[in-house]
Design an enzyme around this catalytic site. Sequence first.
Site, PDB file in Angstrom:
ATOM      1  N   LYS A 136      39.102  36.456  37.754  1.00 49.03           N
ATOM      2  CA  LYS A 136      37.797  37.058  38.046  1.00 49.03           C
ATOM      3  C   LYS A 136      36.819  36.858  36.893  1.00 49.03           C
ATOM      4  CE  LYS A 136      39.568  40.993  40.766  1.00 49.03           C
ATOM      5  NZ  LYS A 136      39.149  40.677  42.126  1.00 49.03           N
ATOM      6  N   GLY A 178      40.664  49.437  44.417  1.00 52.81           N
ATOM      7  CA  GLY A 178      41.320  50.433  43.582  1.00 52.81           C
ATOM      8  C   GLY A 178      41.396  51.820  44.190  1.00 52.81           C
ATOM      9  N   GLY A 192      41.345  47.956  49.253  1.00 52.92           N
ATOM     10  CA  GLY A 192      41.892  49.175  49.841  1.00 52.92           C
ATOM     11  C   GLY A 192      43.168  48.976  50.650  1.00 52.92           C
TER      12      GLY A 192
END
Lengths: 293, 196
Positions: free
Chosen positions: A80, A152, A213
């Site tokens: 990332k 998260g 999620g």
Amino acid sequence: MDKGTWTIKAGLAQMLKGGVIMDVVTPEHAKIAEEAGACAVMALERVPADIRAAGGVARMADPTVILAIMEAVSIPVMAKCRIGHFVEAQALEALGVDYIDESEVLTPADENHHIWKHDFKVPFVCGCRDLGEALRRVAEGAAMIRTKGEAGTGNIVEAVRHMRAVMDEIRKLSSMTTDELVAEAKALGAPLEQVIKVQKTGRLPVVNFAAGGIASPADAALMMQLGAEGVFVGSGIFKSSDPEAMGRAIVKATTHYRDPAIIADVSKGLGVAMPGLDISTIPEKNLLSTRGW
Amino acid sequence: MKKIGVLALQGAFMEHITLLLSLGVEASPIRLPRELEGLDGLIIPGGESTTISRLMREYALSAPLRDLCNDGFPIMGTCAGMILLARKVAHINGIQPLEAMDIEVRRNAFGRQVDSFETELKIPVIGEPSFHSVFIRAPYIERAGEGVEVLARLYDGTGVAARQGNMLALAFHPELTDDPRLHSYFLSIVNGDAKR
């Protein structure tokens, strides 16, 4: 011999379809992920749940961590960079990572501009909440899209919202006349030629995964049935009580996403899933999915 | 009408199905052993060979696929599919190949994604013009046994396509182009028109 072409960039995402991309923070995690059947790993210093808990500014991972993970596994390794931080992206390209995620999970470096991704040989994946955002990123050169969800949290509700938004818009376009498409492109804030392409093909111009999620095999299969072509699982695997079993189960549920008997079977005895967060308890300024545009 | 299965455990299986349908044959995704019944041919697509290999074992597909290979069933493997058809794999990382074709292949043989490439290939069995081929973290053939015909080589002589009996292995991705000639060639094997 041509390298770094659009076909090559978008093509790798096509090879990842039907698979699970797992967040890992150590070479040992990466090996567990590969063994569990991950089709790629995302090399990070911390999983999103820990980034969320730590607060402060989250940056590109230490190259030492990324290189150790690239050394440990033979599947593709992603990493990332911050939204708009094209120098982090240049550094990741120099390391030889297989895909760059210009990610809202890290703290944005630029509130007005995303990276002009056509300048790179390495392909990019970007997050979106709706079709307009997806097509803006594709126009900038993203060769793969993922819906953002809310990373998260272990809560699937935002991932569902974003995937439904994208798929509903695509269905809506298919019934429009050409003159209506111009107005719709304006409303979406997306380039007209991209909107026309979506109408013609009935799908995004690039592969679309779900993220943010996913914490159980049923979550993964839900996203697949809603139209995802694969899933990213961040904290959901290594924040569960038995990452190996959870990883394998999510891989199987992603392949057999239309087979309820298999999903029921692989969901047995997985221990405790990651602790979840109710989105409404998160202060708005702490939401990750509203980063980027 | 001939019916071709495409192994759909992970990877670019839809692209193969779309191409097959455009050629006027039936095509269906295969995820479980019972779905292998009634097929005239099978394609193992590109994807991650470690992932596909693991799911093949977990859902008891390896044994029936080995049986099909031994029976001379027409099978085409592209990229990861080539790796899974090989007798031996370098850089194996937990993959259990079907050991169907007498070829030794190297995974990720050209390097990482930044080394992936597109090029024109001369493939005599499909004639002119040359075939635009897409190599993505591709394997190549390190050694081919006596019964194996190498169908295409890169400019430096590296083998990237091979046939043994009714089995076809390609290191690249014809399903990512609009050129159906290699799928047509595979269908001619299925129809028994391209006997060796």
